[in-house]
Write an enzyme that holds these catalytic residues in place. Structure first.
Site, PDB file in Angstrom:
ATOM      1  N   ASN A 109      75.771  10.077  57.258  1.00 50.45           N
ATOM      2  CA  ASN A 109      77.156  10.408  57.621  1.00 50.45           C
ATOM      3  C   ASN A 109      78.088   9.396  56.963  1.00 50.45           C
ATOM      4  O   ASN A 109      77.979   8.202  57.229  1.00 50.45           O
ATOM      5  CB  ASN A 109      77.308  10.378  59.147  1.00 50.45           C
ATOM      6  CG  ASN A 109      78.690  10.804  59.596  1.00 50.45           C
ATOM      7  OD1 ASN A 109      79.685  10.351  59.053  1.00 50.45           O
ATOM      8  ND2 ASN A 109      78.756  11.676  60.585  1.00 50.45           N
ATOM      9  N   HIS A 144      82.651   6.778  57.897  1.00 50.78           N
ATOM     10  CA  HIS A 144      83.313   5.477  58.040  1.00 50.78           C
ATOM     11  C   HIS A 144      83.554   4.738  56.738  1.00 50.78           C
ATOM     12  O   HIS A 144      84.221   3.704  56.740  1.00 50.78           O
ATOM     13  CB  HIS A 144      82.593   4.653  59.106  1.00 50.78           C
ATOM     14  CG  HIS A 144      82.666   5.359  60.433  1.00 50.78           C
ATOM     15  ND1 HIS A 144      83.867   5.648  61.043  1.00 50.78           N
ATOM     16  CD2 HIS A 144      81.718   5.923  61.192  1.00 50.78           C
ATOM     17  CE1 HIS A 144      83.641   6.325  62.146  1.00 50.78           C
ATOM     18  NE2 HIS A 144      82.351   6.523  62.253  1.00 50.78           N
ATOM     19  N   THR A 196      82.546  10.428  68.964  1.00 45.98           N
ATOM     20  CA  THR A 196      82.053  11.536  69.780  1.00 45.98           C
ATOM     21  C   THR A 196      81.426  10.988  71.059  1.00 45.98           C
ATOM     22  O   THR A 196      80.579  10.095  71.011  1.00 45.98           O
ATOM     23  CB  THR A 196      81.021  12.352  68.985  1.00 45.98           C
ATOM     24  OG1 THR A 196      81.671  12.855  67.818  1.00 45.98           O
ATOM     25  CG2 THR A 196      80.478  13.516  69.808  1.00 45.98           C
ATOM     26  N   GLU A 228      80.425  18.549  59.992  1.00 47.29           N
ATOM     27  CA  GLU A 228      80.634  18.491  61.442  1.00 47.29           C
ATOM     28  C   GLU A 228      82.084  18.877  61.730  1.00 47.29           C
ATOM     29  O   GLU A 228      83.003  18.434  61.030  1.00 47.29           O
ATOM     30  CB  GLU A 228      80.369  17.087  61.972  1.00 47.29           C
ATOM     31  CG  GLU A 228      78.926  16.689  61.889  1.00 47.29           C
ATOM     32  CD  GLU A 228      78.682  15.326  62.501  1.00 47.29           C
ATOM     33  OE1 GLU A 228      79.593  14.505  62.528  1.00 47.29           O
ATOM     34  OE2 GLU A 228      77.544  15.079  62.951  1.00 47.29           O
ATOM     35  N   GLU A 255      71.247  19.623  67.423  1.00 45.46           N
ATOM     36  CA  GLU A 255      71.162  18.187  67.166  1.00 45.46           C
ATOM     37  C   GLU A 255      71.341  17.489  68.503  1.00 45.46           C
ATOM     38  O   GLU A 255      72.398  17.630  69.144  1.00 45.46           O
ATOM     39  CB  GLU A 255      72.216  17.717  66.163  1.00 45.46           C
ATOM     40  CG  GLU A 255      72.124  16.214  65.912  1.00 45.46           C
ATOM     41  CD  GLU A 255      73.008  15.725  64.784  1.00 45.46           C
ATOM     42  OE1 GLU A 255      73.246  16.500  63.829  1.00 45.46           O
ATOM     43  OE2 GLU A 255      73.479  14.570  64.864  1.00 45.46           O
ATOM     44  N   ARG A 257      91.400  11.423  60.964  1.00 44.02           N
ATOM     45  CA  ARG A 257      91.399   9.958  61.015  1.00 44.02           C
ATOM     46  C   ARG A 257      90.549   9.354  59.891  1.00 44.02           C
ATOM     47  O   ARG A 257      90.734   8.209  59.519  1.00 44.02           O
ATOM     48  CB  ARG A 257      90.901   9.467  62.371  1.00 44.02           C
ATOM     49  CG  ARG A 257      89.454   9.774  62.630  1.00 44.02           C
ATOM     50  CD  ARG A 257      89.000   9.244  63.974  1.00 44.02           C
ATOM     51  NE  ARG A 257      89.592   9.988  65.100  1.00 44.02           N
ATOM     52  CZ  ARG A 257      89.216   9.793  66.363  1.00 44.02           C
ATOM     53  NH1 ARG A 257      88.281   8.901  66.655  1.00 44.02           N
ATOM     54  NH2 ARG A 257      89.770  10.473  67.353  1.00 44.02           N
ATOM     55  N   HIS A 267      82.362  14.526  59.019  1.00 39.89           N
ATOM     56  CA  HIS A 267      83.030  15.092  60.192  1.00 39.89           C
ATOM     57  C   HIS A 267      84.513  15.249  59.870  1.00 39.89           C
ATOM     58  O   HIS A 267      85.243  14.275  59.847  1.00 39.89           O
ATOM     59  CB  HIS A 267      82.807  14.153  61.378  1.00 39.89           C
ATOM     60  CG  HIS A 267      83.344  14.675  62.672  1.00 39.89           C
ATOM     61  ND1 HIS A 267      83.216  13.965  63.838  1.00 39.89           N
ATOM     62  CD2 HIS A 267      84.002  15.816  63.008  1.00 39.89           C
ATOM     63  CE1 HIS A 267      83.766  14.642  64.833  1.00 39.89           C
ATOM     64  NE2 HIS A 267      84.251  15.779  64.354  1.00 39.89           N
ATOM     65  N   ARG A 308      87.666  15.828  61.167  1.00 36.61           N
ATOM     66  CA  ARG A 308      88.291  15.869  62.489  1.00 36.61           C
ATOM     67  C   ARG A 308      89.676  16.490  62.410  1.00 36.61           C
ATOM     68  O   ARG A 308      90.357  16.407  61.390  1.00 36.61           O
ATOM     69  CB  ARG A 308      88.414  14.441  63.057  1.00 36.61           C
ATOM     70  CG  ARG A 308      87.126  13.904  63.630  1.00 36.61           C
ATOM     71  CD  ARG A 308      87.314  12.487  64.173  1.00 36.61           C
ATOM     72  NE  ARG A 308      86.161  12.033  64.935  1.00 36.61           N
ATOM     73  CZ  ARG A 308      86.043  12.149  66.255  1.00 36.61           C
ATOM     74  NH1 ARG A 308      87.009  12.731  66.950  1.00 36.61           N
ATOM     75  NH2 ARG A 308      84.958  11.720  66.883  1.00 36.61           N
ATOM     76  N   HIS A 340      73.542  10.120  66.422  1.00 42.75           N
ATOM     77  CA  HIS A 340      74.655   9.380  67.049  1.00 42.75           C
ATOM     78  C   HIS A 340      74.178   8.046  67.609  1.00 42.75           C
ATOM     79  O   HIS A 340      73.321   7.983  68.480  1.00 42.75           O
ATOM     80  CB  HIS A 340      75.410  10.150  68.131  1.00 42.75           C
ATOM     81  CG  HIS A 340      76.726   9.493  68.404  1.00 42.75           C
ATOM     82  ND1 HIS A 340      77.903   9.840  67.758  1.00 42.75           N
ATOM     83  CD2 HIS A 340      77.049   8.470  69.216  1.00 42.75           C
ATOM     84  CE1 HIS A 340      78.881   9.057  68.190  1.00 42.75           C
ATOM     85  NE2 HIS A 340      78.397   8.222  69.071  1.00 42.75           N
TER      86      HIS A 340
HETATM   87  C1  LIG Z   1      78.860  14.093  66.147  1.00 42.62           C
HETATM   88  C2  LIG Z   1      78.547  12.676  65.952  1.00 42.62           C
HETATM   89  O1  LIG Z   1      77.874  12.086  66.726  1.00 42.62           O
HETATM   90  C3  LIG Z   1      79.056  11.954  64.786  1.00 42.62           C
HETATM   91  O2  LIG Z   1      78.529  12.424  63.653  1.00 42.62           O
HETATM   92  C4  LIG Z   1      80.545  12.048  64.696  1.00 42.62           C
HETATM   93  O3  LIG Z   1      80.944  12.082  63.365  1.00 42.62           O
HETATM   94  C5  LIG Z   1      81.099  10.826  65.376  1.00 42.62           C
HETATM   95  O4  LIG Z   1      82.466  10.794  65.150  1.00 42.62           O
HETATM   96  P1  LIG Z   1      83.023   9.654  64.187  1.00 42.62           P
HETATM   97  O5  LIG Z   1      82.299   9.783  62.872  1.00 42.62           O
HETATM   98  O6  LIG Z   1      84.502   9.960  64.090  1.00 42.62           O
HETATM   99  O7  LIG Z   1      82.703   8.340  64.852  1.00 42.62           O
HETATM  100  N1  LIG Z   2      75.771  13.455  64.296  1.00 37.43           N
HETATM  101  C1  LIG Z   2      75.520  12.035  64.208  1.00 37.43           C
HETATM  102  C2  LIG Z   2      76.042  11.506  62.910  1.00 37.43           C
HETATM  103  O1  LIG Z   2      76.320  12.259  61.989  1.00 37.43           O
HETATM  104  C3  LIG Z   2      76.193  10.047  62.720  1.00 37.43           C
HETATM  105  O2  LIG Z   2      76.536   9.404  63.922  1.00 37.43           O
HETATM  106  P1  LIG Z   2      76.648   7.802  63.831  1.00 37.43           P
HETATM  107  O3  LIG Z   2      75.358   7.295  63.232  1.00 37.43           O
HETATM  108  O4  LIG Z   2      77.823   7.490  62.942  1.00 37.43           O
HETATM  109  O5  LIG Z   2      76.843   7.346  65.265  1.00 37.43           O
END
Ligand SMILES: CC(=O)[C@@H](O)[C@H](O)COP(=O)(O)O
Ligand SMILES: NCC(=O)COP(=O)(O)O
Length: 246
Positions: free
Chosen positions: A12, A15, A106, A75, A156, A54, A48, A50, A196
């Site tokens: 993911n 960030h 999340t 996402e 998931e 953000r 993600h 959003r 997560h």
């Molecule tokens: C759904 C999940 O758990 C994450 O992938 C999500 O992207 C968390 O949100 P942030 O990335 O904005 O922290």
């Molecule tokens: N769905 C979880 C994800 O994509 C990543 O979550 P995180 O490792 O950033 O908390």
């Protein structure tokens, strides 16, 4: 290890975009992070988009939809805006997640059981667009059952409560809930992923659950990448996952 026992890593990149949006610059570019993650062996890229934008921007989705060599896991909240965006860019996977503007990240899983009709319609619409739907849910038997009723092929399991557990007893309790939800999901014929809050210290326990197909991990990898580089951070996470799987 047989191919069927392999566990996949979706990185993911949210960030990386958080750092970019902090100053409104063009750098760091999540696109570069995605390419580096794939070169280090990531089997997918998760992002993600959003509602409050953000971090990830629609521009990131558009560019990655044209250059990813692995797969995009988009996402998104269950809204008309996001469903239309998914139809426009056609990611391989769409993971439907709950969203609240005031949340830091999340907080919980998607409430599928309490809005089964709406989620079922969204799953059918995305399937019609050729997109594989994943529902991001808590390790809750009612939500697993509802996900199967909504005809989503993938779930998931939210591992945030496991990751944030304040003591070993709580962590073990959350872990057993995850194990049970994975078993129930497999019995319902669903592909079961998890994610997560997973990091280099807690990933092994989850990766060792043999029925889990894919882990989506972001924050911990991006944090590690600040000091080791993206490719090394991804390779280390994959090594830990592979070792845990045995
Ligand atoms: C759904 C999940 O758990 C994450 O992938 C999500 O992207 C968390 O949100 P942030 O990335 O904005 O922290
Ligand atoms: N769905 C979880 C994800 O994509 C990543 O979550 P995180 O490792 O950033 O908390």
């Amino acid at each position: 290890m047989t191919a069927s026992n392999a566990i996949l890593l979706g990185v993911n990149i949210d960030h990386v975009a958080t750092l970019r949006q902090a100053r409104g610059t063009r750098y760091p570019d999540p696109i570069q992070a995605a390419i580096e993650a794939e070169q280090a062996g990531a089997e997918g890229i998760t992002l993600h988009l959003r509602e409050d934008r953000r971090h990830i921007q629609e521009r990131d989705v558009a560019l990655l939809s044209n250059i990813l060599l692995s797969k995009m896991n988009l996402e998104m909240a269950v809204t008309e805006e996001m469903l239309a965006i998914a139809e426009k860019y056609g990611p391989k996977d769409c993971c439907l997640v709950p969203e609240r503007r005031e949340e830091l990240t999340t907080e919980g899983g998607l409430e599928v059981a309490g809005q089964l009709g709406r989620i079922t319609e969204a799953c059918a619409r995305l399937k019609e667009a050729g997109i594989r739907v994943s529902l991001f849910i808590d390790a809750d038997p009612y939500q697993v059952e509802a996900a199967a009723q909504a005809a989503a092929p993938v779930i998931e399991i939210h591992t945030g409560h496991f990751a944030d557990a304040e003591d070993e007893r709580s962590r073990q309790k959350e872990f057993q809930r995850i194990v049970e939800a994975v078993r129930q999901g497999r019995e319902a014929g669903l592909q079961v992923n998890a994610g997560h809050g997973l990091n280099y210290q807690n990933v092994a326990a989850i990766a060792a659950i043999p029925e889990i197909v894919e882990l989506n991990i972001g924050h911990a990898i991006i944090a590690r990448a600040l000091f080791t580089g993206m490719q090394a951070a991804v390779r280390e996470m994959k090594r830990l996952m592979r070792e845990a799987r045995g």
